[in-house]
Design a protein around this motif. Structure first.
Motif, PDB file in Angstrom:
ATOM      1  N   PHE A   1      -2.384  10.234   1.764  1.00 53.24           N
ATOM      2  CA  PHE A   1      -2.236   9.966   3.197  1.00 53.24           C
ATOM      3  C   PHE A   1      -1.743   8.535   3.371  1.00 53.24           C
ATOM      4  CE2 PHE A   1      -5.399  13.256   2.845  1.00 53.24           C
ATOM      5  CZ  PHE A   1      -5.209  14.079   3.954  1.00 53.24           C
ATOM      6  N   ASP A   2      -0.645   8.360   4.085  1.00 54.76           N
ATOM      7  CA  ASP A   2      -0.160   7.006   4.350  1.00 54.76           C
ATOM      8  C   ASP A   2      -0.334   6.678   5.830  1.00 54.76           C
ATOM      9  OD1 ASP A   2       0.978   4.544   4.333  1.00 54.76           O
ATOM     10  OD2 ASP A   2       2.947   5.184   3.609  1.00 54.76           O
ATOM     11  N   GLU A   3      -1.395   5.993   6.150  1.00 54.24           N
ATOM     12  CA  GLU A   3      -1.744   5.643   7.526  1.00 54.24           C
ATOM     13  C   GLU A   3      -1.543   6.825   8.483  1.00 54.24           C
ATOM     14  OE1 GLU A   3      -0.971   1.806   8.895  1.00 54.24           O
ATOM     15  OE2 GLU A   3      -0.233   1.042   6.982  1.00 54.24           O
ATOM     16  N   PRO A   4      -2.265   7.906   8.245  1.00 54.96           N
ATOM     17  CA  PRO A   4      -2.029   9.136   9.015  1.00 54.96           C
ATOM     18  C   PRO A   4      -2.382   9.016  10.487  1.00 54.96           C
ATOM     19  CG  PRO A   4      -4.001   9.351   7.690  1.00 54.96           C
ATOM     20  CD  PRO A   4      -3.350   8.068   7.268  1.00 54.96           C
ATOM     21  N   LYS A  52       0.825  -1.213   0.000  1.00 55.06           N
ATOM     22  CA  LYS A  52       0.000   0.000   0.000  1.00 55.06           C
ATOM     23  C   LYS A  52       0.859   1.262   0.000  1.00 55.06           C
ATOM     24  CE  LYS A  52      -1.739  -1.072   3.984  1.00 55.06           C
ATOM     25  NZ  LYS A  52      -1.006  -2.257   4.381  1.00 55.06           N
ATOM     26  N   SER A  53       1.835   1.314   0.928  1.00 50.63           N
ATOM     27  CA  SER A  53       2.700   2.493   0.983  1.00 50.63           C
ATOM     28  C   SER A  53       3.456   2.661  -0.314  1.00 50.63           C
ATOM     29  CB  SER A  53       3.704   2.374   2.126  1.00 50.63           C
ATOM     30  OG  SER A  53       3.040   2.241   3.343  1.00 50.63           O
ATOM     31  N   THR A  54       3.991   1.561  -0.808  1.00 51.91           N
ATOM     32  CA  THR A  54       4.749   1.630  -2.047  1.00 51.91           C
ATOM     33  C   THR A  54       3.878   2.189  -3.170  1.00 51.91           C
ATOM     34  OG1 THR A  54       5.921  -0.334  -1.282  1.00 51.91           O
ATOM     35  CG2 THR A  54       6.231   0.289  -3.579  1.00 51.91           C
TER      36      THR A  54
HETATM   37 MG   LIG Z   1       2.744   1.216   4.871  1.00 47.19          MG
END
Ligand SMILES: [Mg+2]
Ligand SMILES: Nc1ncnc2c1ncn2[C@@H]1O[C@H](COP(=O)(O)OP(=O)(O)OP(=O)(O)O)[C@@H](O)[C@H]1O
Lengths: 265, 242
Positions: free
Chosen positions: B160-163, B40-42
């Motif tokens: 937003f990455d797991e804010p 997901k982050s990637t």
């Molecule tokens: Mg991540």
């Protein structure tokens, strides 16, 4: 705690000096006794080296910082060949003993250039190149200690590489490097003594000269020790003030993870 | 607005992104979820080139995400990003954090940057913290500053990455409320999050990733109530049981 240590460091030699004023047959403090005319002349002679020591240190430190800073930029560059050039530079200049590089620059370089170099300039060149390798490494380490998230945040707001370094990375890196940089300044101050070998009239040279004519090495070199002690204390005090001023506004690095990784539905 | 076309990426042997096809339209809110390590982050970091994809194409507003440095600066200036760890600049005050981007990257004047910064601090409801250092704020406040810092660039998209996953539970809602407001104002958003309440409330499209693939995507009603994929179902059960 620190203050008491400094008191001790200062009181101890003073006691030694006073004890010596009793003029046992081992001690002959008259050579540097300020109450005697001869002592005053000798002290003046010894102190005349202080100016050169300070000048040499300032010149070396300034140049070493400028060169070291520029070189460290090569160390953090994204280009492999530039990184390699950096490694080679640092390894070469860190591995030559400073005295050897002074001798090489003073006696060797003129042969290449076909013109003489004066001792002060030679010592400045040799010692600042030597110091620049260490300073570059310290700064590179500082940059690497900055969290990856800082680089990414700077990238994500579209800063150029220059602005990212200038406003985000270097201010944090330099702050973190201050103790190590301060250490380096003290080392370079002491290293300036090596210039005595090629005739720069700094404190060690003066002490050697006087010692040869007076045959009183114990008293004269004790005085020399005191000279360095005072110089180093002044420098460390200055550095600590600088650290306080720059460090005051950064409590601890941001990012503050609060730990709990709860997924609440 | 954002388009992935057959995007692949590897970390060594690991196929982190495997044939990703995705469109995010203007004004759309996409929530990305999936198990840890699913990419997901990637995925979202490829959008502003914090990671580089190796095959396929990513288009942001018609511009291909590529090696071109200038093109990437332009793309990044149009995309705001909020990180799990906030990543505020610890040596600058809140106000300076907000002003840096507009001044250095957009060429806004000092005065305009200041009024812009104050406007967005107001928006995230912490105008009184302007002169503090990040370390003096709570986690929730820091994350809202981070959101304001992105908004100061007046981006077209927010990532937003797991804010909220580094936040204490009592601070999560203040950050989510800020994000919901943003969504209501029509901001295009791509959020990696496990906050399913938030997803139901704002998402137009929910994407489920597993082992580098998008295995399911759909409107939240459909996605949550009637997941077609086995992995999605397992995942949702775990999250809801939590
Ligand atoms: Mg991540
Ligand atoms: N820089 C990297 N080098 C090598 N492997 C990486 C790197 N970054 C991520 N990975 C690996 O790629 C995979 C996907 O990572 P990613 O961060 O995209 O997952 P994620 O879905 O965001 O997970 P999480 O929910 O834990 O944040 C993981 O297995 C991770 O270990």
């Amino acid at each position: 705690m620190k203050n008491r240590l400094y008191c001790f460091l200062i009181v101890l030699p003073v006691c030694l000096v006073l004890a010596g004023c009793a003029n046992s047959d081992k001690m002959g403090w008259y050579v540097i006794n300020p109450m005697l005319k001869k002592g005053r002349i000798n002290i003046e002679f010894l102190l005349s080296g202080v100016g050169w020591t300070i000048a040499l240190t300032l010149a070396c430190v300034t140049l070493a910082f400028i060169i070291g800073f520029a070189v460290s930029l090569a160390g953090i560059s994204e280009s492999r060949p530039v990184n390699w050039a950096y490694r080679i530079y640092v390894e070469i200049f860190r591995s030559i003993p400073p005295l050897v590089s002074i001798l090489w620059v003073y006696y060797g370089l003129p042969v290449l250039m076909g013109a003489d170099l004066n001792p002060f300039v030679s010592a400045t060149i040799a010692l600042s190149l030597y110091g620049s390798g260490f300073i570059a490494e310290i700064l590179r380490g500082g940059v690497q200690s900055v969290a990856r998230g800082q680089f990414e945040a700077a990238d994500s707001i579209g800063l150029t590489r220059f602005d990212k370094l200038r406003y985000v990375v270097l201010p944090q890196a330099i702050r973190r490097s201050l103790p190590a940089l301060g250490n380096q300044v003290v080392i370079m101050l002491k290293m300036s003594s090596l210039a005595a070998f090629i005739g720069v009239a700094e404190v060690v040279r003066r002490a050697n000269e006087l010692s040869v004519t007076e045959y009183r090495p114990l008293e004269i070199y004790t005085f020399l020790v005191l000279e360095y002690l005072v110089l180093v204390l002044v420098v460390s005090w200055g550095i600590r003030r600088l650290e306080k001023r720059l460090g005051a506004d950064e409590r601890h690095a941001g990012g503050g993870s609060t730990g709990s990784h709860g997924q609440t539905q | 607005m954002i388009e992935f076309r057959e995007v692949h990426k590897w970390f060594g042997d690991l196929h982190v992104l495997n044939d990703i096809n995705l469109k995010v339209h203007h004004g759309e809110r996409v929530v990305v979820c999936g198990p840890s390590g699913s990419g997901k982050s990637t995925l979202i970091r490829c959008i502003n080139r914090l990671e580089q994809h190796e095959r396929g194409e990513i288009l942001v507003d018609g511009t291909a995400v590529s090696d071109s440095r200038q093109a990437m600066l332009d793309v990044r200036r149009d995309i705001g990003m909020v990180f799990q760890q906030f990543n505020l600049f610890p040596h600058m005050s809140v106000l300076e954090n907000l002003k840096l981007g507009p001044i250095r990257a957009l060429g806004v004047s000092q005065d305009d940057a200041t009024s812009r910064a104050r406007k967005y601090l107001e928006r995230v409801k912490i105008p009184e913290q302007a002169d503090k250092l990040p370390a003096q704020l709570s986690g929730g406040q820091q994350q809202r500053v981070a959101i304001a810092r992105s908004l100061c660039m007046e981006p077209k998209v927010m990532l937003f990455d797991e804010p909220t996953s580094a936040l204490d539970p009592e601070m999560i809602s203040e950050v989510l409320d800020t994000m919901i407001e943003l969504a209501d104002e029509g901001m295009t958003m791509v959020c990696v999050t496990h906050e399913m309440g938030f997803a139901k409330r704002v998402a137009d499209n929910v994407i489920f990733m597993d082992e580098g693939r998008i295995v399911e995507s759909g409107a939240p009603a459909e996605f949550f109530d009637n997941p077609r994929n086995e992995r999605t179902r397992e995942f949702l059960e775990k999250i809801i049981a939590h």
